[in-house]
Design a protein around this motif. Structure first.
Motif, PDB file in Angstrom:
ATOM      1  N   SER A  16       0.833  -1.199   0.000  1.00 29.83           N
ATOM      2  CA  SER A  16       0.000   0.000   0.000  1.00 29.83           C
ATOM      3  C   SER A  16       0.872   1.256   0.000  1.00 29.83           C
ATOM      4  O   SER A  16       1.868   1.322   0.702  1.00 29.83           O
ATOM      5  N   LYS A  76       0.986   2.551  -7.023  1.00 27.20           N
ATOM      6  CA  LYS A  76       0.299   1.822  -8.097  1.00 27.20           C
ATOM      7  C   LYS A  76      -0.811   2.668  -8.714  1.00 27.20           C
ATOM      8  O   LYS A  76      -0.888   2.823  -9.940  1.00 27.20           O
ATOM      9  N   THR A  77      -1.658   3.222  -7.846  1.00 25.33           N
ATOM     10  CA  THR A  77      -2.756   4.031  -8.352  1.00 25.33           C
ATOM     11  C   THR A  77      -2.227   5.233  -9.118  1.00 25.33           C
ATOM     12  O   THR A  77      -2.715   5.563 -10.208  1.00 25.33           O
ATOM     13  N   THR A  78      -1.210   5.860  -8.571  1.00 22.55           N
ATOM     14  CA  THR A  78      -0.641   7.036  -9.225  1.00 22.55           C
ATOM     15  C   THR A  78      -0.117   6.680 -10.609  1.00 22.55           C
ATOM     16  O   THR A  78      -0.379   7.392 -11.590  1.00 22.55           O
ATOM     17  N   HIS A 105      -4.260  -6.290  -4.933  1.00 20.70           N
ATOM     18  CA  HIS A 105      -3.501  -6.688  -3.756  1.00 20.70           C
ATOM     19  C   HIS A 105      -3.537  -8.199  -3.579  1.00 20.70           C
ATOM     20  O   HIS A 105      -2.902  -8.750  -2.693  1.00 20.70           O
TER      21      HIS A 105
HETATM   22  N1  LIG Z   1      -3.827  13.432  -4.025  1.00 21.81           N
HETATM   23  C1  LIG Z   1      -2.634  13.207  -3.451  1.00 21.81           C
HETATM   24  N2  LIG Z   1      -1.899  14.239  -3.006  1.00 21.81           N
HETATM   25  C2  LIG Z   1      -0.691  14.025  -2.417  1.00 21.81           C
HETATM   26  N3  LIG Z   1      -0.141  12.813  -2.240  1.00 21.81           N
HETATM   27  C3  LIG Z   1      -0.822  11.739  -2.665  1.00 21.81           C
HETATM   28  C4  LIG Z   1      -2.106  11.881  -3.288  1.00 21.81           C
HETATM   29  N4  LIG Z   1      -2.555  10.656  -3.611  1.00 21.81           N
HETATM   30  C5  LIG Z   1      -1.604   9.786  -3.201  1.00 21.81           C
HETATM   31  N5  LIG Z   1      -0.562  10.430  -2.650  1.00 21.81           N
HETATM   32  C6  LIG Z   1       0.662   9.814  -2.121  1.00 21.81           C
HETATM   33  O1  LIG Z   1       1.283   9.082  -3.145  1.00 21.81           O
HETATM   34  C7  LIG Z   1       1.765   7.849  -2.677  1.00 21.81           C
HETATM   35  C8  LIG Z   1       1.285   6.734  -3.550  1.00 21.81           C
HETATM   36  O2  LIG Z   1      -0.103   6.657  -3.484  1.00 21.81           O
HETATM   37  P1  LIG Z   1      -0.933   5.651  -4.374  1.00 21.81           P
HETATM   38  O3  LIG Z   1      -2.352   5.957  -4.164  1.00 21.81           O
HETATM   39  O4  LIG Z   1      -0.427   5.699  -5.760  1.00 21.81           O
HETATM   40  O5  LIG Z   1      -0.553   4.262  -3.718  1.00 21.81           O
HETATM   41  P2  LIG Z   1      -1.122   2.819  -4.031  1.00 21.81           P
HETATM   42  O6  LIG Z   1       0.030   1.974  -4.383  1.00 21.81           O
HETATM   43  O7  LIG Z   1      -2.233   2.898  -5.012  1.00 21.81           O
HETATM   44  O8  LIG Z   1      -1.656   2.395  -2.608  1.00 21.81           O
HETATM   45  P3  LIG Z   1      -2.932   1.474  -2.253  1.00 21.81           P
HETATM   46  O9  LIG Z   1      -2.506   0.083  -2.462  1.00 21.81           O
HETATM   47  O10 LIG Z   1      -3.146   1.760  -0.811  1.00 21.81           O
HETATM   48  O11 LIG Z   1      -4.053   1.909  -3.112  1.00 21.81           O
HETATM   49  C9  LIG Z   1       1.323   7.729  -1.232  1.00 21.81           C
HETATM   50  O12 LIG Z   1       2.461   7.943  -0.425  1.00 21.81           O
HETATM   51  C10 LIG Z   1       0.337   8.823  -1.032  1.00 21.81           C
HETATM   52  O13 LIG Z   1       0.509   9.391   0.231  1.00 21.81           O
END
Ligand SMILES: Nc1ncnc2c1ncn2[C@@H]1O[C@H](COP(=O)(O)OP(=O)(O)OP(=O)(O)O)[C@@H](O)[C@H]1O
Ligand SMILES: [Mg+2]
Lengths: 285, 252
Positions: free
Chosen positions: B40, B44-46, B205
């Motif tokens: 997490s 990934k989402t980004t 996940h």
């Molecule tokens: N809108 C935002 N503004 C600032 N920082 C952000 C924003 N969205 C996500 N982040 C940061 O970017 C990083 C990556 O987030 P992301 O959502 O891409 O993770 P993820 O791998 O999709 O996690 P998960 O498995 O929980 O969905 C995190 O550290 C988060 O704090």
């Protein structure tokens, strides 16, 4: 159980009951005058209501009968024109506020809305007189509409902003991710989803100004004849009530009560309409 | 060899000064399914949101590097055109509450004012709903609001809405994480079906899910693409210690 704690609970129940009693008392106290006013207006006004009351013009003093057709038509026209003017400005301001809540312009708009809320209606009337009646050289329904439109704005902007602000990001993203441009997302997703709240805000702001007299005194001015011309003086229900109520003639008093009843029903209908819209069209996210 | 559908070259993404995606390189061919995994917060989402340029909607967001869609730099295209070609399904089902099921499937056309004949509309709706394995359940209720459906049905409706646009590439961000096991199984079956016609990138996940549906798996860790390999290979013989640790459950 321990005697002491039983006593304690008894005491709390007593307090609870007495507070409930006090609350109930004050509720009734606020409702009483309201109910009394309603009943009184209905009682006084119902006698004046008949067909000719709606379709005839006022008669000269001394002649019996006559109606309020000119004021009824005038009120409807003035309010419609005011709504047409206020809605585009009000809704776009609300949109701006909800889309850019932190912007500099947003703060300016919010400040204006707050100030506008506090301005007495008579002052709005005077301003409209100064802006429109004087330069145009005559009283007019149009200037009255402008005054009323200004009075509608704060309520409309506030309630529309509240609704638009609640629109969730995930729906906005759903639309953008489909390749929908920003402005189409606003027009075709945000606004339709917020329709019930925006509409009910508009209607409530109409209900708020339908009965306003002061802004019309030096703008629409009044007119003993039926007029559809928005750049001429025009009569309206609140003006009629005001003029007839301070007159010395019983038959005019009667008409004023009738007009008051009509106004009351109008506002009541608007409120019911609002509730229906909220129930029917509101969107759950 | 055929031109890859997606090439990511030296790609970085930031939120303000926080570098969330770090130097990602990846190539994806048509009709492949890639699973994106990682702990997490690893980006990934980004990363997914960069591929259809949703990332840039966040204030302060910034990117560097290249993403090519069929050889074309996506940061030189209009985002509108790009998003018409790259569909997205979100973690949380998000059908439009003011539209019927029928309109929801056609939302991409309706909201973009793309005119269709009645018969074209009917055909697209039926086809998309069939592919999303929802047709049998809703064919008699197409005029009902999309939000009346259950969570799993709503998610399938969102998938139908995305595939109705016939995208070149479909991005799915944990499409089953908000769903119960039965709906999840339904969606997974559907992904197996979609593989035949679409190119998919799925964030998940769930390792079993990744193993079941994907051809290749990308493992992200702290914004880096640590390992990108055929799924079977990545799960049985990971090259990187961090991948090894993750799939053996040594950190979540
Ligand atoms: N809108 C935002 N503004 C600032 N920082 C952000 C924003 N969205 C996500 N982040 C940061 O970017 C990083 C990556 O987030 P992301 O959502 O891409 O993770 P993820 O791998 O999709 O996690 P998960 O498995 O929980 O969905 C995190 O550290 C988060 O704090
Ligand atoms: Mg995520």
């Amino acid at each position: 159980m321990h005697l002491n704690s039983i006593k304690h609970i008894r005491r709390r129940q007593l307090i609870s009951a007495s507070i409930r009693g006090i609350v109930l008392f004050f509720t009734v106290l606020t409702l009483l005058p309201l109910v009394y006013i309603l009943i009184y207006i209905i009682k006084q006004g119902i006698g004046a209501i008949n067909w000719s009351f709606f379709v005839q013009l006022p008669r000269p003093v001394g002649e019996a009968g006559g109606g309020i057709a000119n004021a009824l038509v005038g009120s409807v026209l003035i309010v419609c024109v005011a709504t047409l003017m206020a809605v585009p400005i009000g809704i776009s301001s609300a949109l701006y506020l909800s889309e850019h809540p932190q912007g500099r312009l947003a703060n300016v708009i919010r400040f204006c809305v707050e100030v506008l809320t506090g301005i007495p209606s008579i002052v709005v009337g005077i301003v409209a007189y100064d802006w429109l009646v004087k330069p145009m050289g005559s009283f007019s329904a149009f200037s009255g509409s402008v005054a009323l439109a200004i009075m509608m704005l704060p309520i409309m902007i506030r309630s529309a902003e509240e609704t638009l602000k609640r629109f969730p990001t995930h729906l906005r993203e759903a639309s953008l991710a489909l390749g929908v441009p920003y402005y189409k997302t606003i027009m075709k997703v945000l606004l339709p989803c917020s329709l019930s709240g925006v509409l009910s805000g508009i209607i409530l702001s109409v209900a708020r100004i339908v009965g306003e007299t002061a802004p019309l005194l030096f703008t629409a001015f009044g007119n003993p004849y039926l007029s559809f011309h928005i750049f001429h003086p025009m009569h309206s229900l609140p003006l009629l009530i005001y003029n007839y109520a301070i007159s010395p003639y019983d038959s005019w008093h009667q008409l004023a009560w009738g007009a008051a009843l009509v106004l009351l029903c109008w506002i009541l209908l608007l409120n019911i309409l609002t509730r229906m819209i909220i129930r029917k069209w509101s969107v759950r996210y | 060899m055929e031109r890859p559908i997606l090439e990511v070259k030296h790609f970085h993404a930031w939120f303000g000064t926080h570098e969330v995606v770090k130097n990602v390189n990846l190539t994806l061919h048509r009709n492949e399914v890639v699973a994106v995994m990682g702990p997490s917060g690893c980006g990934k989402t980004t990363f997914l949101r960069c591929i259809n340029r949703m990332h840039e909607l966040t204030p302060e967001a910034r990117t560097e590097g290249q993403i090519l869609l069929e050889g074309e730099d996506i940061y030189r295209m209009s985002p509108i055109m790009l998003r018409l070609r790259v569909g997205m399904v979100f973690q949380r089902p998000n059908p439009f509450p003011h539209m019927t099921i029928y309109e929801n499937v056609l939302a991409g056309y309706l909201l973009n004012n793309i005119k269709l004949s009645r018969s074209d509309k009917d055909a697209i709706v039926e086809d998309a709903l069939r592919k999303a394995a929802l047709w049998e359940e809703v064919k008699n209720n197409l005029k009902k609001k999309g939000t009346f459906l259950s969570g799993g049905q709503q998610q399938r409706l969102c998938i139908a809405r995305a595939i109705a646009m016939k995208p070149d590439l479909l991005l799915l961000d944990e499409p089953t994480s908000a769903l119960d096991p039965i709906s999840t199984a339904g969606i997974e079956e559907l992904l197996q079906e979609l593989k035949k016609n679409y190119t998919l990138i799925i964030v998940t996940h769930n390792m079993q899910q990744a193993a079941r549906v994907s051809d290749e798996t990308a493992f992200f860790y702290m914004g880096e693409l640590v390992e990108f390999a055929p799924t079977r290979q990545l799960f049985t013989a990971p090259k990187d210690q961090r991948t090894q640790n993750y799939i053996t459950g040594r950190f979540s």
